[in-house]
Design a protein around this motif. Structure first.
Motif, PDB file in Angstrom:
ATOM      1  N   LEU A  67      49.083  43.358  45.287  1.00 30.97           N
ATOM      2  CA  LEU A  67      49.401  43.288  46.713  1.00 30.97           C
ATOM      3  C   LEU A  67      48.384  42.460  47.489  1.00 30.97           C
ATOM      4  CD1 LEU A  67      50.303  47.031  47.424  1.00 30.97           C
ATOM      5  CD2 LEU A  67      51.910  45.123  47.304  1.00 30.97           C
ATOM      6  N   GLY A  68      47.142  42.499  47.057  1.00 37.17           N
ATOM      7  CA  GLY A  68      46.058  41.898  47.819  1.00 37.17           C
ATOM      8  C   GLY A  68      45.608  40.543  47.318  1.00 37.17           C
ATOM      9  N   GLN A  69      44.662  40.527  46.393  1.00 32.41           N
ATOM     10  CA  GLN A  69      44.036  39.271  45.976  1.00 32.41           C
ATOM     11  C   GLN A  69      45.036  38.274  45.393  1.00 32.41           C
ATOM     12  OE1 GLN A  69      40.679  38.496  46.618  1.00 32.41           O
ATOM     13  NE2 GLN A  69      41.638  36.512  46.263  1.00 32.41           N
ATOM     14  N   ASN A  70      45.965  38.781  44.555  1.00 27.95           N
ATOM     15  CA  ASN A  70      46.952  37.868  43.964  1.00 27.95           C
ATOM     16  C   ASN A  70      47.767  37.178  45.055  1.00 27.95           C
ATOM     17  OD1 ASN A  70      46.028  38.972  41.593  1.00 27.95           O
ATOM     18  ND2 ASN A  70      48.015  39.719  40.885  1.00 27.95           N
ATOM     19  N   ALA A  71      48.284  37.979  45.983  1.00 23.69           N
ATOM     20  CA  ALA A  71      49.110  37.419  47.040  1.00 23.69           C
ATOM     21  C   ALA A  71      48.317  36.491  47.937  1.00 23.69           C
ATOM     22  CB  ALA A  71      49.739  38.552  47.865  1.00 23.69           C
ATOM     23  N   GLN A  72      47.078  36.835  48.198  1.00 27.02           N
ATOM     24  CA  GLN A  72      46.225  35.951  49.012  1.00 27.02           C
ATOM     25  C   GLN A  72      46.007  34.615  48.309  1.00 27.02           C
ATOM     26  OE1 GLN A  72      45.297  35.856  51.961  1.00 27.02           O
ATOM     27  NE2 GLN A  72      43.589  34.419  52.050  1.00 27.02           N
ATOM     28  N   ASN A  73      45.790  34.655  46.993  1.00 26.04           N
ATOM     29  CA  ASN A  73      45.592  33.420  46.241  1.00 26.04           C
ATOM     30  C   ASN A  73      46.828  32.514  46.288  1.00 26.04           C
ATOM     31  OD1 ASN A  73      43.055  34.310  45.553  1.00 26.04           O
ATOM     32  ND2 ASN A  73      43.621  34.982  43.483  1.00 26.04           N
ATOM     33  N   LEU A  74      48.006  33.126  46.276  1.00 30.21           N
ATOM     34  CA  LEU A  74      49.245  32.344  46.259  1.00 30.21           C
ATOM     35  C   LEU A  74      49.661  31.875  47.644  1.00 30.21           C
ATOM     36  CD1 LEU A  74      51.698  31.203  44.779  1.00 30.21           C
ATOM     37  CD2 LEU A  74      52.779  33.457  44.962  1.00 30.21           C
ATOM     38  N   TYR A  75      49.575  32.762  48.633  1.00 30.97           N
ATOM     39  CA  TYR A  75      50.128  32.468  49.962  1.00 30.97           C
ATOM     40  C   TYR A  75      49.078  32.055  50.991  1.00 30.97           C
ATOM     41  CZ  TYR A  75      54.340  34.524  48.026  1.00 30.97           C
ATOM     42  OH  TYR A  75      55.426  34.800  47.228  1.00 30.97           O
ATOM     43  N   ALA A  76      47.808  32.301  50.704  1.00 27.85           N
ATOM     44  CA  ALA A  76      46.714  31.853  51.579  1.00 27.85           C
ATOM     45  C   ALA A  76      46.914  32.277  53.036  1.00 27.85           C
ATOM     46  CB  ALA A  76      46.538  30.346  51.480  1.00 27.85           C
ATOM     47  N   PHE A  77      47.161  33.575  53.249  1.00 21.53           N
ATOM     48  CA  PHE A  77      47.264  34.074  54.626  1.00 21.53           C
ATOM     49  C   PHE A  77      45.914  33.947  55.325  1.00 21.53           C
ATOM     50  CE2 PHE A  77      51.170  36.169  53.222  1.00 21.53           C
ATOM     51  CZ  PHE A  77      51.957  36.037  54.342  1.00 21.53           C
TER      52      PHE A  77
END
Length: 267
Positions: free
Chosen positions: A257-267
């Motif tokens: 939910l956190g680091q993976n998604a941040q790496n992909l979507y760069a919120f």
């Protein structure tokens, strides 16, 4: 705590759908309702995905993102001959990639010059390509996309065939093609894999296989809200509950939910 729902849709029953739509909604799924779901489940951000029944008219999604620009991003559907200026405009409105939904369609000729141009534009803009396709299509598409500097995001575990299951030769070939340097997989829509909503065995097996292949850091989760065509059996709360069963380790869930998604979507 930062946490992303990487796959949801918004629309209303009064929105115009394309003439060739295989499904059209008879209810509203508003962005305010979606944000309420995020808040209820301690999710800070969401990624809206263009529904197939709107075709390349992304206005409903863009209007939703404009209401919550700090919390939402989007994946658009575009014509493959789109001009880069239009892509730049979409980028300014919170779009971070395109979706190819190939269910019920013939496989495009990706060797065509226009597709090559599009993929190069997406690479230049650091956008992603999201694939919603059966395994038999995925095994043909993934080798073509290898030559582009693109994140390739695969919807719904790779859409395991509900009849052939995990042992489908095409799905096994798909698993063997996965490259940690390029591919991402959405842990989402287990109920589209052919089993009843109560039975998440196939999704759990798929997660275990992906994890064993060293792909834990390339997984993101999506609610698939409002779970079109499964609304009577699935709710936002039930897909969150299913996620906890598919990924029982809390630390791994937080990573997805956190680091993976941040790496992909760069919120």
């Amino acid at each position: 705590m930062f946490a992303v729902d990487a796959h949801a849709h918004v629309f209303s029953k009064n929105d115009s759908c394309i003439a060739t739509a295989r499904y059209t909604p008879d209810y509203d799924a508003s962005v305010s309702e979606y944000i309420a779901h995020l808040d209820q489940h301690q999710l800070t951000h969401g990624v809206l995905v263009q529904p197939s029944f709107f075709g390349t008219d992304n206005r409903v999604m863009l209007q939703a993102i404009a209401q919550y620009p700090d919390r939402l991003k989007g994946i658009a559907v575009v014509d493959h001959v789109i001009h880069i200026n239009e892509l730049i405009l979409l980028n300014q409105q919170g779009i971070v990639g395109i979706r190819l939904n190939l269910f019920g369609k013939n496989l495009p000729n990706f060797s065509d010059k226009a597709w090559n141009t599009l993929f190069n534009h997406l690479s230049f803009m650091n956008w992603q390509v999201e694939l919603h396709a059966p395994p038999a299509y995925l095994v043909q598409i993934l080798p073509i996309l290898r030559s582009y500097q693109l994140n390739v995001v695969i919807d719904h575990f790779g859409r395991i065939d509900p009849i052939k299951g995990m042992q489908d030769p095409a799905y096994q070939d798909f698993l063997n093609m996965l490259d940690v340097n390029q591919h991402w997989i959405k842990v989402s829509a287990f109920y589209r894999l052919g089993q009843s909503p109560e039975n998440i065995d196939v999704a759990s097996q798929a997660f275990a296989l992906l994890r064993a292949k060293g792909l834990l850091h390339k997984l993101v989760w999506g609610s698939d809200w409002p779970n079109t065509q499964h609304e009577s059996k699935v709710s936002y709360a039930s897909v969150v509950e299913a996620f906890h069963k598919i990924v029982p380790d809390e630390q791994e869930r937080q990573q997805i939910l956190g680091q993976n998604a941040q790496n992909l979507y760069a919120f």
